[in-house]
Design an enzyme around this catalytic site. Sequence first.
Site, mmCIF file in Angstrom:
data_model
loop_
_atom_site.group_PDB
_atom_site.id
_atom_site.type_symbol
_atom_site.label_atom_id
_atom_site.label_comp_id
_atom_site.label_asym_id
_atom_site.label_seq_id
_atom_site.Cartn_x
_atom_site.Cartn_y
_atom_site.Cartn_z
ATOM 1 N N SER A 70 -13.132 2.796 2.590
ATOM 2 C CA SER A 70 -12.095 2.214 1.458
ATOM 3 C C SER A 70 -10.988 3.221 1.511
ATOM 4 O O SER A 70 -11.045 4.286 1.051
ATOM 5 C CB SER A 70 -12.915 2.236 0.191
ATOM 6 O OG SER A 70 -11.970 2.202 -0.800
ATOM 7 N N SER A 77 0.800 -1.129 0.012
ATOM 8 C CA SER A 77 -0.054 0.254 -0.087
ATOM 9 C C SER A 77 1.031 1.295 -0.057
ATOM 10 O O SER A 77 0.516 2.248 -0.894
ATOM 11 C CB SER A 77 -1.006 -0.148 1.401
ATOM 12 O OG SER A 77 -1.905 -1.001 1.346
ATOM 13 N N ARG A 133 -13.991 -13.666 -1.551
ATOM 14 C CA ARG A 133 -13.168 -14.111 -0.366
ATOM 15 C C ARG A 133 -14.325 -14.737 0.474
ATOM 16 O O ARG A 133 -14.035 -15.832 1.145
ATOM 17 C CB ARG A 133 -12.314 -13.045 0.240
ATOM 18 C CG ARG A 133 -11.208 -12.791 -0.698
ATOM 19 C CD ARG A 133 -10.239 -11.792 0.059
ATOM 20 N NE ARG A 133 -8.921 -11.696 -0.943
ATOM 21 C CZ ARG A 133 -8.386 -10.503 -0.730
ATOM 22 N NH1 ARG A 133 -8.673 -9.472 0.280
ATOM 23 N NH2 ARG A 133 -7.398 -10.087 -1.564
ATOM 24 N N ASP A 192 -8.194 -7.240 4.673
ATOM 25 C CA ASP A 192 -7.361 -8.189 4.002
ATOM 26 C C ASP A 192 -6.869 -9.298 4.961
ATOM 27 O O ASP A 192 -6.483 -10.347 4.582
ATOM 28 C CB ASP A 192 -6.052 -7.393 3.692
ATOM 29 C CG ASP A 192 -6.256 -6.429 2.316
ATOM 30 O OD1 ASP A 192 -7.154 -6.922 1.766
ATOM 31 O OD2 ASP A 192 -5.434 -5.549 2.415
ATOM 32 N N ARG A 199 -14.609 -6.066 -11.041
ATOM 33 C CA ARG A 199 -14.570 -5.432 -9.900
ATOM 34 C C ARG A 199 -15.116 -4.097 -9.850
ATOM 35 O O ARG A 199 -15.132 -3.416 -11.003
ATOM 36 C CB ARG A 199 -13.286 -5.373 -9.058
ATOM 37 C CG ARG A 199 -12.802 -6.592 -8.981
ATOM 38 C CD ARG A 199 -11.111 -6.598 -8.035
ATOM 39 N NE ARG A 199 -11.609 -5.871 -6.820
ATOM 40 C CZ ARG A 199 -10.356 -5.923 -5.741
ATOM 41 N NH1 ARG A 199 -9.308 -6.182 -6.392
ATOM 42 N NH2 ARG A 199 -10.571 -5.323 -4.784
#
Length: 738
Positions: free
Chosen positions: A469, A324, A648, A617, A424
Site C-alpha cells: 500500500s 498520486s 471492485r 488500479d 473503508r
Amino acid sequence: MTISPAKPRVLIVGLGMIGASFAKALCLSQVATVIGLDAQVGVAEKARSMGIVDEAATFPTLTTPFDVVILAVPVLAMGPVLTQLKPWLKADTVISDVGSVKGAVVAAAREVLGDLPSGFVPGHPIAGAERSGLAAAKSDLFDHHLLILTPLPSSSPEAVQVLTRLWQSVGADVVTMSVARHDEVLAATSHLPHLLAFSLVDTLARESENREIFRYAAGGFRDFTRIAASDPTMWHDVFLANRDATLSILRRFQADLDVLAEAIENQEGATLKSVFGRAKSARDYFTEILSSRQRHSDDTRKNLIAAPVRAGLKGEVTVPGDRSISHRAIILAALAEGPSELRGFGNGHDNRTTLEALRKLGVCIDVDDSGCVRVAGVGRQGLKPADSPLYMGNSATSMRLMAGVLSAQPFSSELIGDASLSQRPMDRIQVPLQAMAARIELAPRKTAPIVIHPAEALKPLDYSLPMASAQVKTALLLAGLCSGVSMRLQEAGPSRNHTELMLAELGCPVQFDQGVITLGPARQWAGFERDIPGDFSLAAVHIAAASLVPGSELNVLQVGVNPTRLGLLDVMARMGARVQLSNYCDLGGEPVADLQVNYAPLVATDGTADVAGLVIDEYPLLFVLATQAKGASRFSGVRELRYKETDRLKTMVEGLTTLGADIELKGDAVIIRGQDARPLDGGIVDCGGDHRVALAFVVAAQTALRPVIIRNSGRVLGAYPDFAEHALALGYSVTVED
C-alpha cells in the site's frame, strides 16, 4: 442491550417540520413502523390521516409499545419530554433526538434518567427549512445530508447501528463525532450565521428609513438574511443551550471584523484582498463539498451510454496530471519552508480535496487560470488547527496521507468523509501510527471519522507493512518527516514509489532498495518547483481501448512512466499488446514518455500475486482485456480490490457476467475464459459509483455487440473532468445522460 427487531417500532415525539419529515420518509422506506406523538392535540391523528405516520399516540395514555424513540422537540423541552416518557422506557429502548445542541441534551437526559442507558445516542440531522409545522414535512429533506451521531462512552454499538440504519434508510449520510466537538462545529457553521442574520435584519429594520432600505435590497441581501425567517423560539433555545461555544466563535468573528474595519479605515487593500481571496476559495470549496455529499444522487441520475466503435480510435491526447503525484507534491509544498510552484496539478476532485484541506490548515494556496498551483509553505510544524472537521469527500488518499501529517502536529484534528469513504478500513494506518505513539481514534468499525489528538512526541518506527500500500507507506513517511524521527519500513510487495522519489529529490534522508525503505531524522526542506506528468491510470483507459478496437492508432503524450506504475503494460505485453514508449524525459525524478498504441489480437495470461500492487488500479481494465483474449486468464492476489471505493471485485465480476463474459471468482483469484474473438454483448451494468469500474465498462463497450448503459457513473467526470471531451476527439461513442 438487545438489537431492535428487523422492523422496529419508532416513536417520534414532536411532529414539527423535522420530526414529521423523518416520520414521512421512514414510512415510505418501510423499514420501521412509525408512531407519531405531539403535545398539540390532534396533530398526531392528523399526521396519521395524511400518511406521515402509521399510528398516532397521545400523552398520558401512551400504551403502544416502541423500540426506538426520537425526540424532535426544542432543546429546552428535552428534559420535560423525557420525564413524561420515562415510565415507558425499557432497558433496551434506543433513545435519540434531532437537537442542534448536544451538550444540553445530554445534561437534560442525565438529570432525568440518572445513569445514561446504553441505548441513548444523541443525534442531529444537518437539514432544515424556514417553514415549520406538520404541513412543511418533506420526505426527501434528509437526502444526501449529514446526520451526526454523538455516541457517549455508555452508548452501545448496537444502538448506534440501529440509528445508523434508520437514518440511512431516509437518505442521510451518517457520521459520528464527540458531543463537545459537535457543539463547537455547529456554533461556527449554523448558530453564528443565524445570529448574524437575525441581528442584521433587526438593525436595518430599526433604521428610520427602513422601508427604503428594504425596497432597494438586492438578491445578496435576500440570500444572506434568508435564515432570519427561522423559528425565533427554537433559536432562542439554541443560543441559550449552546452559550459557551456560540460566544467563543462570536468573539473570534468580532475580532476579524475589527481587522477588516481597520483595513478599510487605513486603506490596506492587500489585507482586504487576502481575506476576500481566502473567503472566495473557501466558499468555492464549500460548494464542492455540498456537491460531493450529493454525489450519490448525481451518480444515480447520471449514466454513461457507450456504443461499439467500428472504425478504430485515432488521434493524440494529453491526460490530466498524475493524481498520486499531485497529492504528495502539494502536501510536501505546504510543509516546505518558502514558496513552491506546481505545474500540471491534477484537476480531479480528490486532488482538490487535499488542496482545500491544506487551506483549512492555514496554508495559502493560489491556482491560476492555467492550473498552476502556487503554495506558500509554512514548514513541517507550521500548520494551524482547522476550525471544523476536514471533509475528505471520497478520497482515501487524502484521508490517509493527511492523517499521517496531522498525527505529528501539536493540535487536534478530525477527518470525515462521504458514505463510501466512511466504510473503508483505516486501522491499516492507525496501527503503525499508534506504534509511533500517535493518538488516533476511529469509529467502532475501524473506519472514519478519524480523530487525532496531539502526542507528546512520536517515536522511531520499524514496521513490516501487512499489505502492498503506497497510501499507508506514505502516511508513515509523512508522520516521520513532520516529527523528525527515523523509520524503517518493510513492504509486503512492490507499490508506487512516488513519495520516496520526491523526498530524495528534496534532499530528505531517504533510501529504498529491495522493498526496504529507511528514513533518517529529516531537516526542514525549502520550497520547490515541479512539473507533474500525465496520470498513467487515466492514460490506461485509452491504452486498453485502442488495444481492443481494430484499426486503432493512438498517442498519449507526456505520461508518467514510473516503473511502479507500469504493471499494466508488463501484463499487456505478455498478452501481445502493441504499446511503444518514446520521447523519454525526466520531471523531478519521475520518468515521462509518450505512448503509442496500436490494435493487436490478445492472448490469455497469468497475472501473479507478486505484481498485484503494481496493477491494483488497472485490474478492472485487465479483466475487460482478458474477456477478448484467446484462452483462459488467471489473476491472483486480487483481494485488495474489495477495499477500494467499492468492492471492485464483486462489481466487475457481476458486470462482465451481465455482458456475457465467462468469468469466475475462485478464492483469491479471478479466472476469465476469453471469447476467442467473440465480442461481449451489450446491456445495463452498475459501476456502484466507482469511476475506474465505469471506465472499464466503457472500454468493454467499444467492441460489444450492442451499447452498454453504465449506471451510477457520475463520478467519472469528477475523477477525469476532460473524459467526455477526450473520448469524442478520439472517436469513442460515449454520451452522458441524466
